[in-house]
Scaffold this motif. Sequence first.
Motif, PDB file in Angstrom:
ATOM      1  N   PHE A 410       2.177 -10.691  -0.412  1.00 33.10           N
ATOM      2  CA  PHE A 410       0.814 -11.211  -0.270  1.00 33.10           C
ATOM      3  C   PHE A 410       0.584 -12.334  -1.260  1.00 33.10           C
ATOM      4  O   PHE A 410       1.171 -12.337  -2.340  1.00 33.10           O
ATOM      5  N   PRO A 411      -0.291 -13.296  -0.915  1.00 34.86           N
ATOM      6  CA  PRO A 411      -1.034 -13.400   0.344  1.00 34.86           C
ATOM      7  C   PRO A 411      -0.114 -13.683   1.517  1.00 34.86           C
ATOM      8  O   PRO A 411       0.953 -14.262   1.361  1.00 34.86           O
ATOM      9  N   ASP A 421      -5.213 -11.216   1.753  1.00 35.12           N
ATOM     10  CA  ASP A 421      -5.051 -11.510   0.325  1.00 35.12           C
ATOM     11  C   ASP A 421      -4.309 -10.401  -0.409  1.00 35.12           C
ATOM     12  O   ASP A 421      -3.481 -10.683  -1.284  1.00 35.12           O
ATOM     13  N   THR A 422      -4.573  -9.145  -0.073  1.00 37.62           N
ATOM     14  CA  THR A 422      -3.902  -8.028  -0.745  1.00 37.62           C
ATOM     15  C   THR A 422      -3.668  -6.895   0.238  1.00 37.62           C
ATOM     16  O   THR A 422      -4.300  -6.804   1.284  1.00 37.62           O
ATOM     17  N   ASP A 424      -1.022  -2.909   0.519  1.00 36.20           N
ATOM     18  CA  ASP A 424       0.228  -2.213   0.216  1.00 36.20           C
ATOM     19  C   ASP A 424       0.418  -1.163   1.305  1.00 36.20           C
ATOM     20  O   ASP A 424       0.084   0.008   1.140  1.00 36.20           O
ATOM     21  N   GLY A 667      -9.823  -1.190  -1.359  1.00 38.43           N
ATOM     22  CA  GLY A 667     -10.045  -1.906  -2.603  1.00 38.43           C
ATOM     23  C   GLY A 667     -10.755  -1.004  -3.581  1.00 38.43           C
ATOM     24  O   GLY A 667     -10.629   0.234  -3.542  1.00 38.43           O
ATOM     25  N   THR A 730      -5.850  -1.712  -3.468  1.00 36.05           N
ATOM     26  CA  THR A 730      -5.456  -3.074  -3.831  1.00 36.05           C
ATOM     27  C   THR A 730      -6.725  -3.908  -3.767  1.00 36.05           C
ATOM     28  O   THR A 730      -7.190  -4.250  -2.677  1.00 36.05           O
ATOM     29  N   CYS A 732      -9.739  -6.494  -3.507  1.00 36.58           N
ATOM     30  CA  CYS A 732      -9.938  -7.808  -2.914  1.00 36.58           C
ATOM     31  C   CYS A 732      -9.965  -8.841  -4.032  1.00 36.58           C
ATOM     32  O   CYS A 732     -10.552  -8.611  -5.102  1.00 36.58           O
ATOM     33  N   THR A 733      -9.339  -9.982  -3.793  1.00 40.07           N
ATOM     34  CA  THR A 733      -9.207 -10.991  -4.849  1.00 40.07           C
ATOM     35  C   THR A 733     -10.327 -12.015  -4.863  1.00 40.07           C
ATOM     36  O   THR A 733     -10.391 -12.829  -5.787  1.00 40.07           O
TER      37      THR A 733
END
Length: 805
Positions: A410-411, A421-422, A424, A667, A730, A732-733
């Motif tokens: 990712f991304p 964006d993320t 797993d 997230g 994971t 969110c960015t």
Amino acid sequence: MPKDTGIGASPKRREDVRFLTGDGNYTDDINVHGQAYVHFLRSDVAHGRITSIDTAEAGAMPGVVRVFTGKDFEGVGSIPCGWQVTGRDGKPMQEPAHPVLAQGKVRHVGDPIAAVVADTPAQARDAAEAIMVDIEDLPAVVDMKAAVADGATKVHDDLENNLCYDWGFVEDNRDAVDKAIKDAAHVTTLELVNNRLVANPMEPRVAVGVWEKGTDNYTLYTTSQNPHVIRLLMGAFVLGIPEHKLRVVAPDVGGGFGTKIFHYAEEAFCTFAAKACRRPVKWTASRSEAFMSDAHGRDHVTKIELALDADHNFTAVRTETYANMGAYLSTFAPSVPTWLHGTLMAGNYRTPLIYVNVKAVFTNTVPVDAYRGAGRPEATFQLERVIDKAARELGVDPIELRRKNFITEFPYATPVAVEYDTGDYPATMDKLSEIADLSGFDARRKESEAKGKWRGLGVNCYIEACGIAPSNLVGQLGARAGLYESATVRVNATGGITVMTGSHSHGQGHETSFPQVIAEMIGIDESMVEIVHGDTANTPMGMGTYGSRSIAVGGSAMVRAAEKVVNKAKKIAAHLLEASDSDIELKEGKFSVAGTDKSVAWGDVTLAAYVPHNYPLEDIEPGLEETAFYDPANFTYPSGAYACEVEVDPETGQVTIERFAAADDFGNVINPMIVSGQVHGGIAQGVGQALLENCSYDSEGQLLSASYMDYAMPRAADLPMFTVDHSCQTPCTHNPLGVKGCGEAGAIGSPPSVVNAVIDALHSGGCKIDHIDMPLTPSRVWAAMTGAAAAGHGTAEGRSVGGEV
């Protein structure tokens, strides 16, 4: 140790006190002095030309205030559609008019023809039954493929045909996808139906229109998920009321599931009639009315092809879908089978080439629009069913086939125009294997066989796009509104906080989870934070709640507004502490000078903001209130892996869900208890679609499932205790909370898990059946089993069993 307060804690929902004690304030609880009541006369035929309407007898009946027909709405705007889709030929979709009351023709059973306003509901109903309507029956079109055939009867005479649009995505991929499928080592093909559903929230729709003679102001009380959008659509495009003269209030709302996003004709009617009758007008839907007037969900017929190379890597996906629009275009209907569906066809997998074709079709049925998940469940069902079928054809483990093709870096830019964006996906699958005890399945299967039952295991992975955004992108895709969110954070002199949000709660627990965010930011008790929503008169312009956007978009707006408040408060604290504001820290409700023991309490600073005796007036204004609008940079992408175990009774075809487990990546999680509840509810609705629910029409357009006598809803006894986990996080960015959204996940991940499990169970019993269309009722499963037996257990290659369009 679990947290007691703030982000990550699970305090009980504060709003439940009023809901469980009967103190909720729903729209039907609102009664305005002098109000009248409306009853709609609805069409009992699916398609016909109105040749005459005689209202004389009805208008003379006791208590009748006025009778309205379509003629009263000539010159009034059409109910608008909020999203325009352009076809692959470059032409915009065909967009028919949608009158408040039928004009000239009726186009589905339930289409409102006339409306009676009277002093009591009974008087309005009796008078409506006295209206004489003559309708010339016309052939109805219900089957989507027949509706777009040459010579088909047109639902709308002024349109070229019944094809709303023919959409291709990504059109540049088309030739490459065709070649990849032609050259593939193996191609799996599956035809399937995503059955039509009725949302059935606990609270039916209600509308109360009010007009004030002295001010020419209007108020609409309505069961809505987004009151600001209703104000915009109804005011600007239907009734021509300036927004500052129109207030829309959505009080407590008893569930929505998407069906209360849209602007409906009844809302416009009550608002219009309030002025025409010079008194408030109220409408409360009966449950049978809801079945034929609320927007329905799903209703897709799809052919999907999955190409694999010799090493079982996915190389291409190609789909062709017919999507039912019904008789009119509901608010967001065109976007559901296109941008909310096609963009998710990559799923969790590295598939380099994807092409999606969608033909949206007008039929003589109730309009179809977003229902919990909105496009994402349809995409996931197609993809996860064809992967399971491919694994069976190839003789490989369905979990390992998925693992082999997971996206792991990712991304990741998909071939269908979105970037994850993320995520797993191996981690959620590992967690699922643990919580579902997949290693113990064989033993449980043997136990079922000893009882004479066939046991099956179904696994599914999903990804969804939530918090749809940004506005400049969705504008290019056809959205006719922005998709930002707003919040105003008002700090009172004594330190309490009121947050006014454009998001709306209809069961999500905003009044509990939103204060957790603000309280953690400032370090105060959550009881000091109040959430206000649902009234356009005292909340900033917002887009409402749907698409799992509340915390990701609405919560982010709230954070941005709170950050502005804190920054201003730091300047006041710096003045009180005789320090630089750059040295001020806020922690546990105190402002401190970094590196010293000098501090001032939150309440002292807020009081100073409103009692500015010692205040930096030359620098900032008194008061402590800020507003922020947040427009996301990207979607968020929750994902997960689900497992379902079923028992099938080979004598009757009865399916029983024995175990269900869900491992989700949402997230960062604000309130784990609320998140678990959202997942539970979504799974229940997904199971309902998979096993029980089916909204069906006959060939003449008559609704066959117009009540709970004919439409089966899941009960507690139909469901096991779910095992849910959301520890695989994971973040969110691109939003300040790192959240992704959770409200739709269960409804997305559960239908393919259930169907995969049933097909696995049938194979374990020797019935080599590849697919049965939802709902997998006992009669459908039994018919499939006996049909396979009669054919000598032959494989139903690419065949849908019991899949009516």
